[in-house]
Design a protein around this motif. Structure first.
Motif, PDB file in Angstrom:
ATOM      1  N   MET A   1      43.621  38.924  45.371  1.00  0.00           N
ATOM      2  CA  MET A   1      43.545  39.859  44.343  1.00  0.00           C
ATOM      3  C   MET A   1      43.766  41.526  45.284  1.00  0.00           C
ATOM      4  N   THR A   2      44.581  41.870  44.671  1.00  0.00           N
ATOM      5  CA  THR A   2      44.500  43.518  45.344  1.00  0.00           C
ATOM      6  C   THR A   2      43.351  44.383  44.992  1.00  0.00           C
ATOM      7  N   ARG A   3      43.216  45.384  45.725  1.00  0.00           N
ATOM      8  CA  ARG A   3      42.106  46.253  45.694  1.00  0.00           C
ATOM      9  C   ARG A   3      42.195  46.883  44.191  1.00  0.00           C
ATOM     10  N   GLN A   4      43.581  47.134  43.871  1.00  0.00           N
ATOM     11  CA  GLN A   4      43.694  47.618  42.443  1.00  0.00           C
ATOM     12  C   GLN A   4      43.368  46.959  41.424  1.00  0.00           C
ATOM     13  N   GLU A   5      43.670  45.587  41.455  1.00  0.00           N
ATOM     14  CA  GLU A   5      43.250  44.507  40.576  1.00  0.00           C
ATOM     15  C   GLU A   5      41.869  44.212  40.549  1.00  0.00           C
ATOM     16  N   ARG A   6      41.141  44.479  41.619  1.00  0.00           N
ATOM     17  CA  ARG A   6      39.762  44.329  41.767  1.00  0.00           C
ATOM     18  C   ARG A   6      38.779  45.579  40.874  1.00  0.00           C
ATOM     19  N   ALA A   7      39.549  46.750  41.156  1.00  0.00           N
ATOM     20  CA  ALA A   7      39.048  47.675  40.407  1.00  0.00           C
ATOM     21  C   ALA A   7      39.199  47.530  39.051  1.00  0.00           C
ATOM     22  N   LEU A   8      40.287  47.225  38.408  1.00  0.00           N
ATOM     23  CA  LEU A   8      40.548  47.109  37.159  1.00  0.00           C
ATOM     24  C   LEU A   8      39.527  46.034  36.465  1.00  0.00           C
ATOM     25  N   ARG A   9      39.461  44.908  36.990  1.00  0.00           N
ATOM     26  CA  ARG A   9      38.372  43.936  36.715  1.00  0.00           C
ATOM     27  C   ARG A   9      36.922  44.253  36.747  1.00  0.00           C
ATOM     28  N   THR A  10      36.508  45.077  37.643  1.00  0.00           N
ATOM     29  CA  THR A  10      35.150  45.748  37.710  1.00  0.00           C
ATOM     30  C   THR A  10      35.170  46.598  36.451  1.00  0.00           C
TER      31      THR A  10
END
Lengths: 213, 213
Positions: A1-10
């Motif tokens: 998971m990229t940092r951006q994907e993780r941020a979107l999930r959070t």
């Protein structure tokens, strides 16, 4: 998971937890501290995405118009019914959608953030206007008035269903469509419309939208 | 004025002021101190009638079912329409009635006091069941479901009308009846029903109910 994907999930996780709190406690009683307790995130982690309760409420209302599962249909009236059925199916399962209505009926939140009712009404109006151009409507139907009344009726049926023992919103909205459509659709079109309470689930599965178990 | 009449008037005045505060501020933000400021009554004078905010909310909800202006009609369906039109006419003018709905859509107040929606639904069901027995309804109509959906629809149309610029609840409810009745009433009865937005005012004047100017 990229940092951006993780941020979107959070971000999504925060918004859902805030929506749950708006639903359970109301806007006034929801607090940032209570939210932090619930999601076990640091204050810094939360503030990266949302810096205030107001921003959370705006975030919820931004996502309160959602067309997941909606696909163009042969009849515009089927699209109109699909919007109503899809939202009825999803609302009890998605706190962000129900929180949108909760904030709209809360006096203080409504004064601060407005409602999405005008957007839903406008969307219904566009669909019904095209249905009229295509000859799907009975001649007396005013698309704008019908769209507005139906958004109101849908909203109130949702509120009443919340207090019904074993209330099933999909079934109630299917009943509402059956009450209204015979006075909106011309007979040939009416006979071809599917307003079953199970339709939304089939649409979502067909569109590949993951279904909560 | 006898002492008893004076007491009844004071009770009514308190209830109306409390209803106004529920409408403006919501249940949570309404306080006994704020109410005392507004009505310029001593705490003792208030406590003679109501000893808590909870009692005030219960008092408002008790009066949220009101039949002023309602008179028996040749068709039961006219009575059903009259209930909807009378409430639409009175609600924007009578804070106690609108506060009843305000408390019903407030999560906290609803949990504490319940709603009057089941009572309205039952009243509609009784009228529609008698209409069915008299042959006024189309054969497919289920009185119970129709009564329930209509109470929901009426409530939601009211909520949306609150945020419409120049929203006129009598006009909207008249439109809602025109949307629903052709799929409820058999044709001969439909043609004899009066669902005009002005009907409620005429009924109230005929019943000798004083009209606010």
């Amino acid at each position: 998971m990229t940092r951006q994907e993780r941020a979107l999930r959070t971000r999504r996780m925060i918004l859902e937890a805030a929506a749950e709190m708006f639903n359970e406690l109301g806007y006034d009683a929801t607090t940032i501290s209570g939210l932090i307790d619930r999601i076990q995130l640091t204050r810094g982690g939360l503030y990266f995405h949302f810096t205030s309760k107001e921003e959370l409420a705006r975030g919820v209302l931004e996502e309160a118009i959602s067309l997941d599962g909606f696909v163009p249909q042969a009849f515009k009236l089927q699209e109109w019914a699909d919007l109503a059925l899809l939202l009825a199916h999803r609302l009890p399962r998605e706190p962000v959608l129900s929180a949108g209505i909760r904030l709209s009926v809360d006096i203080k939140a409504r004064e601060m953030f407005g409602t999405r009712w005008p957007d839903w009404t406008e969307m219904g109006n566009e669909i019904l206007t095209e249905a009229k151009d295509r000859g799907e409507l009975l001649p007396h139907v005013d698309p704008c008035e019908t769209a507005r009344l139906f958004v109101g009726a849908w909203t109130g049926v949702h509120l009443l269903t919340e207090v019904l023992p074993d209330g099933d919103l999909s079934k109630e909205v299917s009943g509402l469509l059956a009450l209204v459509l015979p006075n909106v659709a011309c007979a040939g079109v009416l006979a071809k419309l599917d307003t079953s309470p199970y339709r939304a689930e089939r649409l979502l599965v067909a569109a590949g939208v993951p279904q909560p178990s």
